[in-house]
Design a protein around this motif. Sequence first.
Motif, PDB file in Angstrom:
ATOM      1  N   HIS A  57      15.366 -16.124  14.835  1.00  0.00           N
ATOM      2  CA  HIS A  57      15.146 -16.052  16.289  1.00  0.00           C
ATOM      3  C   HIS A  57      14.359 -14.780  16.612  1.00  0.00           C
ATOM      4  N   ILE A  58      13.149 -14.754  16.136  1.00  0.00           N
ATOM      5  CA  ILE A  58      12.303 -13.575  16.272  1.00  0.00           C
ATOM      6  C   ILE A  58      11.462 -13.687  17.543  1.00  0.00           C
ATOM      7  N   GLU A  59      11.445 -12.601  18.313  1.00  0.00           N
ATOM      8  CA  GLU A  59      10.678 -12.547  19.555  1.00  0.00           C
ATOM      9  C   GLU A  59       9.299 -11.937  19.336  1.00  0.00           C
ATOM     10  N   GLU A  60       9.192 -11.091  18.305  1.00  0.00           N
ATOM     11  CA  GLU A  60       7.951 -10.356  18.112  1.00  0.00           C
ATOM     12  C   GLU A  60       7.779  -9.993  16.635  1.00  0.00           C
ATOM     13  N   PHE A  61       6.590 -10.228  16.129  1.00  0.00           N
ATOM     14  CA  PHE A  61       6.181  -9.722  14.826  1.00  0.00           C
ATOM     15  C   PHE A  61       5.185  -8.611  15.088  1.00  0.00           C
ATOM     16  N   VAL A  62       5.258  -7.542  14.314  1.00  0.00           N
ATOM     17  CA  VAL A  62       4.324  -6.433  14.455  1.00  0.00           C
ATOM     18  C   VAL A  62       3.711  -6.170  13.092  1.00  0.00           C
ATOM     19  N   VAL A  63       2.398  -6.120  13.061  1.00  0.00           N
ATOM     20  CA  VAL A  63       1.683  -5.765  11.838  1.00  0.00           C
ATOM     21  C   VAL A  63       0.962  -4.452  12.106  1.00  0.00           C
ATOM     22  N   LEU A  64       1.198  -3.481  11.240  1.00  0.00           N
ATOM     23  CA  LEU A  64       0.491  -2.210  11.296  1.00  0.00           C
ATOM     24  C   LEU A  64      -0.321  -2.108  10.015  1.00  0.00           C
ATOM     25  N   ALA A  65      -1.624  -2.045  10.156  1.00  0.00           N
ATOM     26  CA  ALA A  65      -2.502  -1.957   8.985  1.00  0.00           C
ATOM     27  C   ALA A  65      -3.508  -0.845   9.221  1.00  0.00           C
ATOM     28  N   GLY A  66      -3.780  -0.091   8.167  1.00  0.00           N
ATOM     29  CA  GLY A  66      -4.735   0.988   8.350  1.00  0.00           C
ATOM     30  C   GLY A  66      -5.286   1.525   7.052  1.00  0.00           C
ATOM     31  N   LYS A  67      -6.402   2.175   7.211  1.00  0.00           N
ATOM     32  CA  LYS A  67      -7.053   2.890   6.126  1.00  0.00           C
ATOM     33  C   LYS A  67      -7.667   4.118   6.780  1.00  0.00           C
ATOM     34  N   GLY A  95       0.833  -1.200   0.000  1.00  0.00           N
ATOM     35  CA  GLY A  95       0.000   0.000   0.000  1.00  0.00           C
ATOM     36  C   GLY A  95       0.860   1.240   0.000  1.00  0.00           C
ATOM     37  N   SER A  96       0.195   2.394   0.147  1.00  0.00           N
ATOM     38  CA  SER A  96       0.931   3.651   0.147  1.00  0.00           C
ATOM     39  C   SER A  96       0.256   4.651   1.065  1.00  0.00           C
ATOM     40  N   GLY A  97       1.039   5.626   1.501  1.00  0.00           N
ATOM     41  CA  GLY A  97       0.504   6.664   2.372  1.00  0.00           C
ATOM     42  C   GLY A  97      -0.078   6.089   3.649  1.00  0.00           C
ATOM     43  N   ASN A  98      -1.284   6.533   3.998  1.00  0.00           N
ATOM     44  CA  ASN A  98      -1.937   6.057   5.213  1.00  0.00           C
ATOM     45  C   ASN A  98      -2.756   4.792   4.988  1.00  0.00           C
ATOM     46  N   ASP A  99      -2.881   4.347   3.750  1.00  0.00           N
ATOM     47  CA  ASP A  99      -3.642   3.136   3.446  1.00  0.00           C
ATOM     48  C   ASP A  99      -2.667   2.018   3.101  1.00  0.00           C
ATOM     49  N   GLY A 100      -2.659   0.996   3.931  1.00  0.00           N
ATOM     50  CA  GLY A 100      -1.766  -0.117   3.642  1.00  0.00           C
ATOM     51  C   GLY A 100      -1.402  -0.861   4.901  1.00  0.00           C
ATOM     52  N   ALA A 101      -0.365  -1.662   4.766  1.00  0.00           N
ATOM     53  CA  ALA A 101       0.077  -2.483   5.885  1.00  0.00           C
ATOM     54  C   ALA A 101       1.589  -2.654   5.816  1.00  0.00           C
TER      55      ALA A 101
END
Length: 177
Positions: free
Chosen positions: A122-132, A105-111
Amino acid sequence: MKKFLLLVSSVILLCSCEDKPSLQKYFVKNTESPRFIALDLASNIIKTDKVALSETEKAALESFEKMNILAFRADSTNTAEYDKEIKEVKTILKDESYQQLMKAGSGNDGAAIYFVGNDDEHIEEFVVLAGKKENGFAVVRVLGNDMNPTHIMNMLSLLQKSQVDMEQLKPLQQLMK
């Protein structure tokens, strides 16, 4: 000598109390806010007792501890607040401890997907930021031990083929309305 040790201990304690923003602090600050929907999901959300699991799916499930979700619902009355909050989250995710894995996505719409860990095995945390901008945004933290990107893909597969405890997801229905 005791005074010297006390002084050294105090300096170490003061230096270790870092006051920089973190995603954990952001979650804690906004969990009780009426502007946000907060949800903590335990690993038992995925009901696998009736599903035959492959070895890779078992490994993925064993690496998963919990998931935290924080969602901000946007509407026409709070666009300035939306802009402020999404900017704060994006600023936190620019910290060197978060490594971007993928963006769509782009700008404020996407993930975007980020991870915290020593390396990609050896990942301790995954973070997903998604928004519209019209709907709002959600930040999802997937916490675990020694996770890797394959584990996340296997977890998504497990979510689709297992029975998910929908009772734990009821608060998110408010965001979908």
